[in-house]
Design a protein around this motif. Sequence first.
Motif, mmCIF file in Angstrom:
data_model
loop_
_atom_site.group_PDB
_atom_site.id
_atom_site.type_symbol
_atom_site.label_atom_id
_atom_site.label_comp_id
_atom_site.label_asym_id
_atom_site.label_seq_id
_atom_site.Cartn_x
_atom_site.Cartn_y
_atom_site.Cartn_z
ATOM 1 N N VAL A 224 0.789 -1.153 0.128
ATOM 2 C CA VAL A 224 -0.092 -0.032 -0.037
ATOM 3 C C VAL A 224 0.800 1.152 -0.024
ATOM 4 O O VAL A 224 1.792 1.552 1.171
ATOM 5 N N ARG A 225 0.761 2.156 -1.182
ATOM 6 C CA ARG A 225 1.377 3.302 -1.160
ATOM 7 C C ARG A 225 0.512 4.613 -0.907
ATOM 8 O O ARG A 225 -0.735 4.518 -1.612
ATOM 9 N N LEU A 226 0.735 5.584 -0.196
ATOM 10 C CA LEU A 226 -0.271 6.629 -0.063
ATOM 11 C C LEU A 226 0.741 7.868 -0.561
ATOM 12 O O LEU A 226 1.785 7.875 -0.349
ATOM 13 N N TRP A 227 -0.070 9.045 -0.940
ATOM 14 C CA TRP A 227 0.703 10.026 -1.394
ATOM 15 C C TRP A 227 -0.575 11.364 -1.172
ATOM 16 O O TRP A 227 -1.725 10.967 -1.612
ATOM 17 N N LEU A 228 -0.093 12.634 -1.062
ATOM 18 C CA LEU A 228 -1.022 13.515 -0.909
ATOM 19 C C LEU A 228 -0.718 14.658 -1.977
ATOM 20 O O LEU A 228 0.438 15.104 -2.432
ATOM 21 N N THR A 229 -1.874 15.395 -2.855
ATOM 22 C CA THR A 229 -1.713 16.295 -3.297
ATOM 23 C C THR A 229 -2.692 17.461 -2.855
ATOM 24 O O THR A 229 -3.219 17.280 -1.666
ATOM 25 N N ASP A 230 -2.630 18.562 -3.336
ATOM 26 C CA ASP A 230 -3.418 19.740 -2.642
ATOM 27 C C ASP A 230 -5.091 19.284 -3.066
ATOM 28 O O ASP A 230 -5.695 20.007 -2.454
ATOM 29 N N LYS A 231 -5.341 18.355 -3.601
ATOM 30 C CA LYS A 231 -6.656 18.009 -3.933
ATOM 31 C C LYS A 231 -7.191 17.043 -2.938
ATOM 32 O O LYS A 231 -8.492 16.669 -2.853
ATOM 33 N N GLY A 232 -6.349 16.272 -2.337
ATOM 34 C CA GLY A 232 -6.614 15.092 -1.568
ATOM 35 C C GLY A 232 -5.797 13.871 -1.174
ATOM 36 O O GLY A 232 -4.622 13.999 -1.576
ATOM 37 N N LYS A 233 -6.588 12.657 -1.137
ATOM 38 C CA LYS A 233 -5.566 11.698 -0.585
ATOM 39 C C LYS A 233 -5.617 10.701 -1.953
ATOM 40 O O LYS A 233 -6.589 10.266 -2.352
ATOM 41 N N HIS A 234 -4.273 10.252 -2.182
ATOM 42 C CA HIS A 234 -4.241 8.966 -3.246
ATOM 43 C C HIS A 234 -3.607 7.745 -2.467
ATOM 44 O O HIS A 234 -2.917 7.935 -1.684
ATOM 45 N N TRP A 235 -4.145 6.760 -3.103
ATOM 46 C CA TRP A 235 -3.477 5.585 -2.517
ATOM 47 C C TRP A 235 -3.554 4.330 -3.698
ATOM 48 O O TRP A 235 -4.471 4.257 -4.441
ATOM 49 N N SER A 236 -2.637 3.439 -3.554
ATOM 50 C CA SER A 236 -2.612 2.278 -4.474
ATOM 51 C C SER A 236 -2.430 1.048 -3.580
ATOM 52 O O SER A 236 -1.675 0.795 -2.671
ATOM 53 N N THR A 237 -3.116 -0.005 -4.010
ATOM 54 C CA THR A 237 -3.225 -1.331 -3.366
ATOM 55 C C THR A 237 -2.777 -2.356 -4.481
ATOM 56 O O THR A 237 -3.177 -2.172 -5.694
ATOM 57 N N PRO A 238 -2.394 -3.717 -4.236
ATOM 58 C CA PRO A 238 -2.222 -4.603 -5.147
ATOM 59 C C PRO A 238 -3.616 -4.934 -6.057
ATOM 60 O O PRO A 238 -3.482 -5.292 -7.219
ATOM 61 N N LEU A 239 -4.513 -4.782 -5.412
ATOM 62 C CA LEU A 239 -5.977 -5.055 -6.098
ATOM 63 C C LEU A 239 -6.405 -3.797 -7.007
ATOM 64 O O LEU A 239 -7.163 -3.848 -7.969
ATOM 65 N N ARG A 240 -6.303 -2.579 -6.190
ATOM 66 C CA ARG A 240 -6.742 -1.497 -7.061
ATOM 67 C C ARG A 240 -5.681 -0.074 -7.113
ATOM 68 O O ARG A 240 -5.208 0.097 -5.962
ATOM 69 N N ALA A 241 -5.233 0.124 -8.261
ATOM 70 C CA ALA A 241 -4.300 1.113 -8.241
ATOM 71 C C ALA A 241 -4.814 2.616 -8.612
ATOM 72 O O ALA A 241 -5.601 2.830 -9.021
ATOM 73 N N HIS A 242 -3.948 3.474 -8.089
ATOM 74 C CA HIS A 242 -4.245 4.913 -7.847
ATOM 75 C C HIS A 242 -5.610 5.231 -7.700
ATOM 76 O O HIS A 242 -6.433 5.959 -8.533
ATOM 77 N N GLN A 243 -6.011 4.965 -6.576
ATOM 78 C CA GLN A 243 -7.385 5.472 -6.008
ATOM 79 C C GLN A 243 -7.124 6.951 -5.784
ATOM 80 O O GLN A 243 -6.092 7.472 -5.132
ATOM 81 N N PHE A 244 -8.450 7.571 -5.488
ATOM 82 C CA PHE A 244 -8.356 8.920 -5.186
ATOM 83 C C PHE A 244 -9.456 9.339 -4.191
ATOM 84 O O PHE A 244 -10.670 8.997 -4.617
ATOM 85 N N LEU A 245 -9.199 10.272 -3.100
ATOM 86 C CA LEU A 245 -10.337 10.717 -2.406
ATOM 87 C C LEU A 245 -10.172 12.273 -2.027
ATOM 88 O O LEU A 245 -8.958 12.651 -1.305
ATOM 89 N N GLY A 246 -11.124 13.025 -2.503
ATOM 90 C CA GLY A 246 -10.690 14.474 -2.292
ATOM 91 C C GLY A 246 -11.530 14.946 -0.870
ATOM 92 O O GLY A 246 -12.358 14.147 -0.487
#
Length: 366
Positions: A224-246
Amino acid sequence: MPYHHKDFAPYAQQHWPRLVTTAHLLCGDAREATKLVRNTLVGVCARWRRMPRDDVDFYVRRSLVRAYLRGARRAHGPSPEGLGALSARQRVVLVLLHREGLREAEVAQMLGCSVRAVKSLARLGMLACEGGPARLRTLLATDVLPGAVPLDAIERRGRALRRRRAGAVVVACALVLGPSAALAANQFGGADSASGAGADADGAASSPVRIVTPGERVEAVRGVRLWLTDKGKHWSTPLRAHQFLGLAEDIAEGTADGTADGTVNDTADDKKPHVSAQFEPLGDNFFLSGLYHGLSTAPGRVEASLGGTEVTGTVLTLAGSPGWGVWYARAPLSSTALKASLGEGGPTVTVYDAAGKAVARSDVRR
């Protein structure tokens, strides 16, 4: 989504004139400005494939500003004409605010300081500017007509730098991966689920609160990788890549956002403190994380209550204390523990400030 490597050339060609103009306003010399932008784009080219699409401009500006400030600390020559009475950081703030049109919070994130510090630098810089605000507007309105972008040389040096960095990573991993592999496996395997303040997955010393830059990847747990931008939260898991929640989505989708006194807000208000929780399937376990926002003070820690068990979460926030960030639990949540917790109303998450006062509390999003 990161840029494809073929997108670098049109980006560099399009933004070259603006970058050279900005660099010229900072350093006051056309040759030095061109050199500064060229070296900045070499570093950007080396990292291009890993840059998310909505953060490229921030990365480039930050790289340019940092390179200028490093050079300014080493330089002892005359200051740029018209801005000679300003310090390097004052020039950066005034150029970013009044030429680039950034907000004070964005400049604070770029410099890794508080908004109050940005305001102070802008005020002192304006006072020190020769000729006052009118003269400053004239100076910052000046455009530079640079030569053609040396694209071939930039891409060639960028590829070479990327290969050197990749080689250094391989060597470092060969030196440290063997003896640390068992420890890394235990971090996610639950052998020490109370060690939320232990070592980060990237080897850096961990604390309950970690300040990151926009787009900076953090390996929360294995896979699981997490990263932030000024728009919100991003994360990737082995099952679902590059998810986003503003932030707006987090407020709108929350099932029970409330303040620390237990009052539930039926109408979400992004100006009030909120914290959310959600779980993502990860093999036979679940990864627990969420967003907090609306805080007027920096968080001291985040605690998640899971069926009577208290887990201290790790907090990620952007530089400049924007009042929001991400929390996550470093230990996985088993299906059995999750069902038991949901049977008791779900995990409850509480955000505390540095003085230990609860400032936000919320339940899980299912």
